[in-house]
Design a protein around this motif. Structure first.
Motif, PDB file in Angstrom:
ATOM      1  N   GLY A 199     -48.296  49.647  80.751  1.00 64.68           N
ATOM      2  CA  GLY A 199     -47.753  50.691  80.388  1.00 64.68           C
ATOM      3  C   GLY A 199     -46.312  50.681  79.991  1.00 64.68           C
ATOM      4  O   GLY A 199     -45.938  49.493  79.587  1.00 64.68           O
ATOM      5  N   LYS A 200     -45.645  51.830  79.670  1.00 65.06           N
ATOM      6  CA  LYS A 200     -44.408  51.663  79.255  1.00 65.06           C
ATOM      7  C   LYS A 200     -43.374  52.912  79.751  1.00 65.06           C
ATOM      8  O   LYS A 200     -44.030  54.042  79.973  1.00 65.06           O
ATOM      9  N   ILE A 201     -42.169  52.600  79.947  1.00 62.36           N
ATOM     10  CA  ILE A 201     -41.342  53.868  80.229  1.00 62.36           C
ATOM     11  C   ILE A 201     -40.765  54.312  78.945  1.00 62.36           C
ATOM     12  O   ILE A 201     -40.725  55.618  78.805  1.00 62.36           O
ATOM     13  N   HIS A 202     -40.515  53.832  77.842  1.00 64.21           N
ATOM     14  CA  HIS A 202     -40.216  54.143  76.614  1.00 64.21           C
ATOM     15  C   HIS A 202     -40.555  52.952  75.659  1.00 64.21           C
ATOM     16  O   HIS A 202     -40.676  51.906  76.013  1.00 64.21           O
ATOM     17  N   ASP A 203     -40.664  53.385  74.435  1.00 66.84           N
ATOM     18  CA  ASP A 203     -40.916  52.349  73.196  1.00 66.84           C
ATOM     19  C   ASP A 203     -39.556  51.424  73.217  1.00 66.84           C
ATOM     20  O   ASP A 203     -38.614  51.657  73.551  1.00 66.84           O
ATOM     21  N   ILE A 204     -39.992  50.225  72.534  1.00 69.15           N
ATOM     22  CA  ILE A 204     -39.036  49.316  72.316  1.00 69.15           C
ATOM     23  C   ILE A 204     -38.800  49.521  70.541  1.00 69.15           C
ATOM     24  O   ILE A 204     -39.874  49.572  69.770  1.00 69.15           O
ATOM     25  N   TRP A 205     -37.586  49.231  70.100  1.00 71.37           N
ATOM     26  CA  TRP A 205     -37.688  49.327  68.572  1.00 71.37           C
ATOM     27  C   TRP A 205     -36.966  48.396  68.036  1.00 71.37           C
ATOM     28  O   TRP A 205     -36.130  47.566  68.551  1.00 71.37           O
ATOM     29  N   VAL A 206     -37.085  48.202  66.413  1.00 74.99           N
ATOM     30  CA  VAL A 206     -36.337  47.752  65.880  1.00 74.99           C
ATOM     31  C   VAL A 206     -35.495  48.673  64.887  1.00 74.99           C
ATOM     32  O   VAL A 206     -35.924  49.637  64.582  1.00 74.99           O
ATOM     33  N   LYS A 207     -34.132  48.470  64.867  1.00 77.25           N
ATOM     34  CA  LYS A 207     -33.428  49.512  64.082  1.00 77.25           C
ATOM     35  C   LYS A 207     -32.367  48.546  62.992  1.00 77.25           C
ATOM     36  O   LYS A 207     -31.694  47.861  63.668  1.00 77.25           O
ATOM     37  N   VAL A 208     -32.227  49.502  61.953  1.00 80.97           N
ATOM     38  CA  VAL A 208     -31.287  48.290  61.038  1.00 80.97           C
ATOM     39  C   VAL A 208     -30.438  49.294  60.252  1.00 80.97           C
ATOM     40  O   VAL A 208     -30.546  50.515  60.102  1.00 80.97           O
ATOM     41  N   ILE A 209     -29.236  48.824  60.283  1.00 79.21           N
ATOM     42  CA  ILE A 209     -28.148  49.702  59.274  1.00 79.21           C
ATOM     43  C   ILE A 209     -27.657  48.623  58.217  1.00 79.21           C
ATOM     44  O   ILE A 209     -27.684  47.400  58.214  1.00 79.21           O
ATOM     45  N   ALA A 210     -27.775  49.226  57.021  1.00 82.12           N
ATOM     46  CA  ALA A 210     -27.149  48.473  55.736  1.00 82.12           C
ATOM     47  C   ALA A 210     -25.829  49.331  55.516  1.00 82.12           C
ATOM     48  O   ALA A 210     -25.939  50.375  55.326  1.00 82.12           O
ATOM     49  N   LEU A 211     -24.805  48.486  55.087  1.00 79.76           N
ATOM     50  CA  LEU A 211     -23.739  49.035  54.652  1.00 79.76           C
ATOM     51  C   LEU A 211     -23.351  48.501  53.187  1.00 79.76           C
ATOM     52  O   LEU A 211     -23.567  47.421  53.042  1.00 79.76           O
ATOM     53  N   LYS A 212     -22.583  49.404  52.598  1.00 80.38           N
ATOM     54  CA  LYS A 212     -22.281  48.893  51.029  1.00 80.38           C
ATOM     55  C   LYS A 212     -20.777  49.436  50.889  1.00 80.38           C
ATOM     56  O   LYS A 212     -20.389  50.594  51.196  1.00 80.38           O
ATOM     57  N   ASP A 213     -19.968  48.536  50.384  1.00 80.63           N
ATOM     58  CA  ASP A 213     -18.618  48.931  50.131  1.00 80.63           C
ATOM     59  C   ASP A 213     -18.328  49.408  48.766  1.00 80.63           C
ATOM     60  O   ASP A 213     -19.314  49.603  48.184  1.00 80.63           O
ATOM     61  N   ALA A 214     -16.960  49.666  48.336  1.00 79.64           N
ATOM     62  CA  ALA A 214     -16.873  50.360  47.354  1.00 79.64           C
ATOM     63  C   ALA A 214     -17.216  49.409  45.828  1.00 79.64           C
ATOM     64  O   ALA A 214     -17.508  50.120  45.018  1.00 79.64           O
ATOM     65  N   VAL A 215     -17.391  48.419  46.135  1.00 75.93           N
ATOM     66  CA  VAL A 215     -17.713  47.426  44.776  1.00 75.93           C
ATOM     67  C   VAL A 215     -19.153  46.880  44.869  1.00 75.93           C
ATOM     68  O   VAL A 215     -19.768  46.142  44.233  1.00 75.93           O
ATOM     69  N   GLY A 216     -19.902  47.526  46.019  1.00 77.48           N
ATOM     70  CA  GLY A 216     -21.310  47.034  45.988  1.00 77.48           C
ATOM     71  C   GLY A 216     -21.700  46.034  46.806  1.00 77.48           C
ATOM     72  O   GLY A 216     -22.783  45.413  46.891  1.00 77.48           O
ATOM     73  N   GLN A 217     -20.842  45.216  47.862  1.00 77.63           N
ATOM     74  CA  GLN A 217     -21.072  44.387  48.724  1.00 77.63           C
ATOM     75  C   GLN A 217     -21.759  44.912  49.851  1.00 77.63           C
ATOM     76  O   GLN A 217     -21.389  45.966  50.495  1.00 77.63           O
ATOM     77  N   ARG A 218     -22.816  44.240  50.056  1.00 77.16           N
ATOM     78  CA  ARG A 218     -23.725  44.798  51.054  1.00 77.16           C
ATOM     79  C   ARG A 218     -23.710  43.753  52.482  1.00 77.16           C
ATOM     80  O   ARG A 218     -23.465  42.641  52.233  1.00 77.16           O
ATOM     81  N   VAL A 219     -23.972  44.328  53.703  1.00 71.83           N
ATOM     82  CA  VAL A 219     -24.372  43.778  54.831  1.00 71.83           C
ATOM     83  C   VAL A 219     -25.584  44.484  55.387  1.00 71.83           C
ATOM     84  O   VAL A 219     -25.835  45.635  55.243  1.00 71.83           O
ATOM     85  N   VAL A 220     -26.422  43.646  56.147  1.00 69.53           N
ATOM     86  CA  VAL A 220     -27.555  44.160  56.855  1.00 69.53           C
ATOM     87  C   VAL A 220     -27.518  43.933  58.404  1.00 69.53           C
ATOM     88  O   VAL A 220     -27.331  42.508  58.344  1.00 69.53           O
ATOM     89  N   MET A 221     -27.415  44.615  59.302  1.00 73.06           N
ATOM     90  CA  MET A 221     -27.583  44.311  60.502  1.00 73.06           C
ATOM     91  C   MET A 221     -28.835  44.595  61.290  1.00 73.06           C
ATOM     92  O   MET A 221     -29.147  45.963  61.063  1.00 73.06           O
ATOM     93  N   VAL A 222     -29.802  43.887  61.855  1.00 73.18           N
ATOM     94  CA  VAL A 222     -30.990  44.191  62.505  1.00 73.18           C
ATOM     95  C   VAL A 222     -30.719  44.167  63.957  1.00 73.18           C
ATOM     96  O   VAL A 222     -30.414  43.306  64.405  1.00 73.18           O
ATOM     97  N   THR A 223     -31.290  45.239  64.679  1.00 71.31           N
ATOM     98  CA  THR A 223     -30.871  45.085  66.091  1.00 71.31           C
ATOM     99  C   THR A 223     -32.359  45.346  66.625  1.00 71.31           C
ATOM    100  O   THR A 223     -33.191  46.258  66.128  1.00 71.31           O
ATOM    101  N   THR A 224     -32.667  44.758  67.706  1.00 67.95           N
ATOM    102  CA  THR A 224     -33.856  44.822  68.316  1.00 67.95           C
ATOM    103  C   THR A 224     -33.794  44.845  69.914  1.00 67.95           C
ATOM    104  O   THR A 224     -32.687  44.549  70.292  1.00 67.95           O
ATOM    105  N   ASP A 225     -34.834  45.242  70.407  1.00 71.01           N
ATOM    106  CA  ASP A 225     -34.913  45.394  71.997  1.00 71.01           C
ATOM    107  C   ASP A 225     -35.624  44.154  72.403  1.00 71.01           C
ATOM    108  O   ASP A 225     -36.421  43.923  73.371  1.00 71.01           O
ATOM    109  N   HIS A 226     -35.503  43.133  71.900  1.00 74.39           N
ATOM    110  CA  HIS A 226     -35.886  41.769  72.450  1.00 74.39           C
ATOM    111  C   HIS A 226     -35.134  41.133  73.271  1.00 74.39           C
ATOM    112  O   HIS A 226     -33.941  41.101  73.144  1.00 74.39           O
ATOM    113  N   MET A 227     -35.707  40.054  74.037  1.00 80.49           N
ATOM    114  CA  MET A 227     -35.060  39.244  74.891  1.00 80.49           C
ATOM    115  C   MET A 227     -34.200  38.070  74.068  1.00 80.49           C
ATOM    116  O   MET A 227     -33.128  37.884  74.288  1.00 80.49           O
TER     117      MET A 227
END
Length: 487
Positions: A85-113
């Motif tokens: 069973g589970k107490i609650h689900d585990i997740w992947v969550k992602v944020i992508a950021l873009k600055d004023a000239v279009g430079q991007r970053v992507v951070m992937v966060t997960t509930d893994h060990m």
């Protein structure tokens, strides 16, 4: 999904149902289903804003449930743990950021060990092919949660796995990687204008486990006695906010092992509870967690669900307090760098030392030794160096975010906060799970984090060379300088 089609986040959020403990739930894809249409990974021309001429920050958000359903074991603690069973689900969550000239970053966060180099490389290569992301633009993080699943090529000798279980690990890992890529695709096809703000709070449940005996901590706390050892109780908070409106996403960190629980039930440990609590307090806001340099830090006391939920609420309260204060704005300029540094081993394994271990009474070490022996007998030559990833994101002139592979001890965070002029945060569990990363102090003291325990991580050696901190600090300094030279 047709190529270049974007996702309406309002409709997406409205389509979600309420999941366990109030966290939004997304239907879990069956491992037997066909892979999603590859066109879902198309996001338009790399680096260009979609449907906006806003001169500030933009953010994209993606998320997906990654709770296993195929019988894969839980990761951590070096034993067979079948999930019930589970107490609650585990997740992947992602944020992508873009600055004023279009430079991007992507951070992937997960509930893994932990993520292996194998998994990191596959995910990065997929992100590079689909979205044109470079290594410096992509950061894969994991909370180090011990109530999440085993993953392919991570701690391969740690568990008494048979062929059937290894097949399940591979099956789950492949399924999970598709969910990660879908979340990345969603983030990169759903840009919104935002303000980017940061601040810091404090939270105090992390205890230096090297200098305090676990059994003695409850009594010491009850008596108000001071605990020993280095800690980093800061809670970094990065918030993306609709200009003049509500929060879209909140990224927060803490330096502590998510090892409150050691039972056989799916759960995100205290980071999972903290994210749930924040998403309850701020409906429509994505809460994401990263683990700082918590390699020598434990939540104490522990072993009870009530304590796990308590620590999660303590952490979410610390984040909430920051969100309700006056946070500092970040100017919309990104400068990025990524590098590898070769970490030296103290000494490589050899057959003479391995054979007694292979027939010894310690199962984990015996599995490792037998695997090393097979490699040597097959003619494999081991390198005396290990490529260690270092990453730096400079956000405006205000914030520096450093990513390091493996389980860095708290000394690294404390050191880098002093060395760099910007407000500096360090993610100690970034990209892949190298091993414990001791400082010189911890290496000299030895013990679990600093002594001869690289065998548990599958390395062809027992211990890092004593210059490990110098090598990493030098690489971090050079990597950070690259962001300053180009920013």
């Amino acid at each position: 999904m047709k190529k270049n089609q974007t996702i309406d986040r309002r409709k997406f959020l409205q389509s979600l149902s309420t999941g366990t403990l109030g966290l939004a739930a997304i239907p879990v894809f069956s491992a037997e289903k066909s892979p999603p249409n590859p066109d879902i990974y198309a996001s338009g021309e790399p680096g260009k804003a979609v449907g906006s001429t806003h001169a500030g920050w933009q953010i994209g958000i993606g998320k997906s449930v990654i709770t296993p359903t195929n019988g894969v074991w839980l990761a951590g603690y070096g034993r067979k743990r079948v999930a019930y069973g589970k107490i609650h689900d585990i997740w992947v969550k992602v944020i992508a950021l873009k600055d004023a000239v279009g430079q991007r970053v992507v951070m992937v966060t997960t509930d893994h060990m932990g993520m292996s180099k194998t998994v990191y490389e596959r995910l990065f290569q997929a992100a590079n092919r689909a979205f044109g992301l470079e290594r410096s633009e992509f950061m894969l993080t994991f909370s180090h949660n011990h109530c999440g699943p085993c993953l392919e090529d991570d701690l391969v000798d740690y568990y008494p796995s048979d062929q059937r279980q290894r097949a399940r690990v591979a099956e789950y890992t492949s399924w999970m990687e598709k969910r990660v890529m879908e979340a990345v695709a969603e983030a990169l096809s759903n840009w919104q204008d935002c303000e980017l703000l940061f601040g810091e709070g404090t939270c105090t449940f992390a205890v230096n486990r090297r200098d305090n005996k676990e059994a003695e901590v409850p009594e010491m706390l009850a008596k108000g006695l001071p605990l020993k050892g280095a800690v980093d109780h800061y809670v970094p908070v990065l918030a993306a906010k609709v200009p003049g409106g509500h929060y879209l996403a909140v990224l927060f960190g803490y330096a502590c092992h998510p090892t409150t629980l050691d039972f056989s039930t799916w759960c995100g440990d205290y980071p999972g509870f903290a994210q749930i609590d924040l998403e309850k307090k701020y409906p429509g806001t994505a809460a994401l967690f990263f683990n700082a340099c918590g390699g020598d830090q434990n939540p104490l006391p522990r072993r009870k669900v009530e304590l796990c939920q308590k620590y999660g609420e303590m952490l979410s309260t610390a984040v909430d307090e920051v969100l309700r204060t006056r946070m500092q704005s970040i100017s919309p300029v990104l400068s990025l760098a990524f590098s590898y540094v070769d970490l030296a081993y103290e000494a490589l394994v050899d057959l003479e030392k391995l054979k007694p271990i292979a027939s010894g009474t310690r199962p984990l070490q015996a599995r490792w030794a037998n695997r090393m022996i097979k490699k040597i007998e097959a003619g494999e030559k081991f390198s005396d160096r290990y490529p260690f990833p270092v990453q730096a994101w400079k956000m405006g002139k205000e914030l520096l975010f450093i990513g390091m592979g493996g389980e860095a001890v708290v000394d690294y965070s404390l050191r880098f906060k002093q060395e760099f002029p910007q407000r500096t945060w360090v993610c100690g569990y970034a990209n892949y799970m190298a091993a414990y990363i001791p400082s010189r102090r911890v290496w000299e003291e030895g013990g679990y984090e600093g002594g001869p325990h690289l065998d548990e991580y599958g390395h062809p050696a027992w211990r890092w060379s004593g210059d490990i901190e110098d090598r990493i600090a030098g690489a971090v300094a050079k990597t950070v300088k690259q962001t300053q030279d180009t920013g």
